[in-house]
Write a protein that holds these residues in place. Structure first.
Motif: not given
Length: 201
Positions: A1-14, A52-56
Motif C-alpha cells: 500500500a503506497w500513497c503519494c501526496c502531491d503539493e504536500f506543503n499546501r496543507i495547513d500546519i495544524e 508514503a511519498f510527498i511532493t512539494m
C-alpha cells in the motif's frame, strides 16, 4: 500500500502535525516489524511494504514550511526543472499547430522575460501550470479560427490569459515584450460589444 501526496506543503500546519504523528506511528510499527499495531485507537494489520511519498515546492507562494518532526520522516531528493520549450512544442503539435517549435521557443522566452522584468506579485504565475493553460486556450482558439495565422492565435491566447491579472504598469511591459518577440504581427482587438457597453453604463 503506497500513497503519494502531491503539493504536500499546501496543507495547513495544524493538519500537517496530525499527519506527522500518524506517519510516525506507522514508521515505528515497521521498525518493530510488527504484524499488527494500534493506529488512531484501532488495532490494524501492518502491510510491511507500505510507504508514503510527498511532493512539494519549498519557498513557493502560499506554501507551509514542514515541521521538523515531519521532515525527519522523509528522505529528500531534488527534481530537475522540466524542458518547458519541448513540452510546449509537443502540446502545440497536439493542438494542431504546424510551426510549433518556433512558437514554443517564443512563448518560453516570453514567460522568462515576464518573470525577470515584471513586478513580483503573489498572484503572478509563470510556471508550467500557466504555460499549459495558455497552450490549451491557444488550441481552442485555433479550432475556432482555422484561417487565422498561428502566431496571432498564440498571441491572443497569451494576452487573454495573462493581461487580466497584471497591474497597470506590468500590463504595459507585457505588451512591449509581446511586440519584441512577435515583431510586425498585428493582433486584432476583441469586439466586446455589449459587455463593454454594460461596463461603461
Amino acid at each position: 500500500a503506497w500513497c503519494c501526496c502531491d503539493e504536500f506543503n499546501r496543507i495547513d500546519i495544524e493538519v500537517l502535525s496530525v499527519i506527522a504523528q500518524q506517519l510516525l506511528t506507522i514508521r515505528n510499527a515497521k521498525a518493530a516489524k510488527a504484524a499488527r499495531f494500534m493506529f488512531e485507537g484501532r488495532e490494524i494489520k501492518l502491510v510491511a511494504s507500505c510507504s508514503a511519498f510527498i511532493t512539494m515546492n519549498p519557498g513557493y507562494a502560499g506554501r507551509t514550511e514542514l515541521p521538523d518532526n515531519l521532515k525527519a520522516l522523509f528522505r529528500p531528493f531534488a527534481m530537475m526543472v522540466p524542458d518547458y520549450g519541448l513540452i510546449a512544442e509537443v502540446i502545440l503539435y497536439s493542438e494542431g499547430f504546424h510551426s510549433s517549435k518556433n512558437l514554443a521557443q517564443k512563448m518560453v522566452q516570453m514567460y522568462k522575460l515576464c518573470s525577470e522584468q515584471l513586478s513580483q506579485q503573489d498572484h503572478y504565475d509563470f510556471g508550467m501550470r500557466a504555460v499549459k493553460s495558455v497552450l490549451v486556450m491557444a488550441g481552442s482558439l485555433k479550432r475556432e479560427n482555422p484561417t487565422v495565422q498561428e502566431d496571432v492565435v498564440l498571441i491572443r491566447a497569451l494576452r487573454d490569459s495573462n493581461l487580466p491579472k497584471f497591474l497597470a504598469d506590468d500590463a504595459v511591459l507585457f505588451q512591449a515584450i509581446l511586440l519584441d518577440l512577435f515583431p510586425g504581427v498585428e493582433i486584432p482587438s476583441h469586439d466586446y460589444g455589449k459587455l463593454r457597453l454594460a461596463i461603461a453604463a
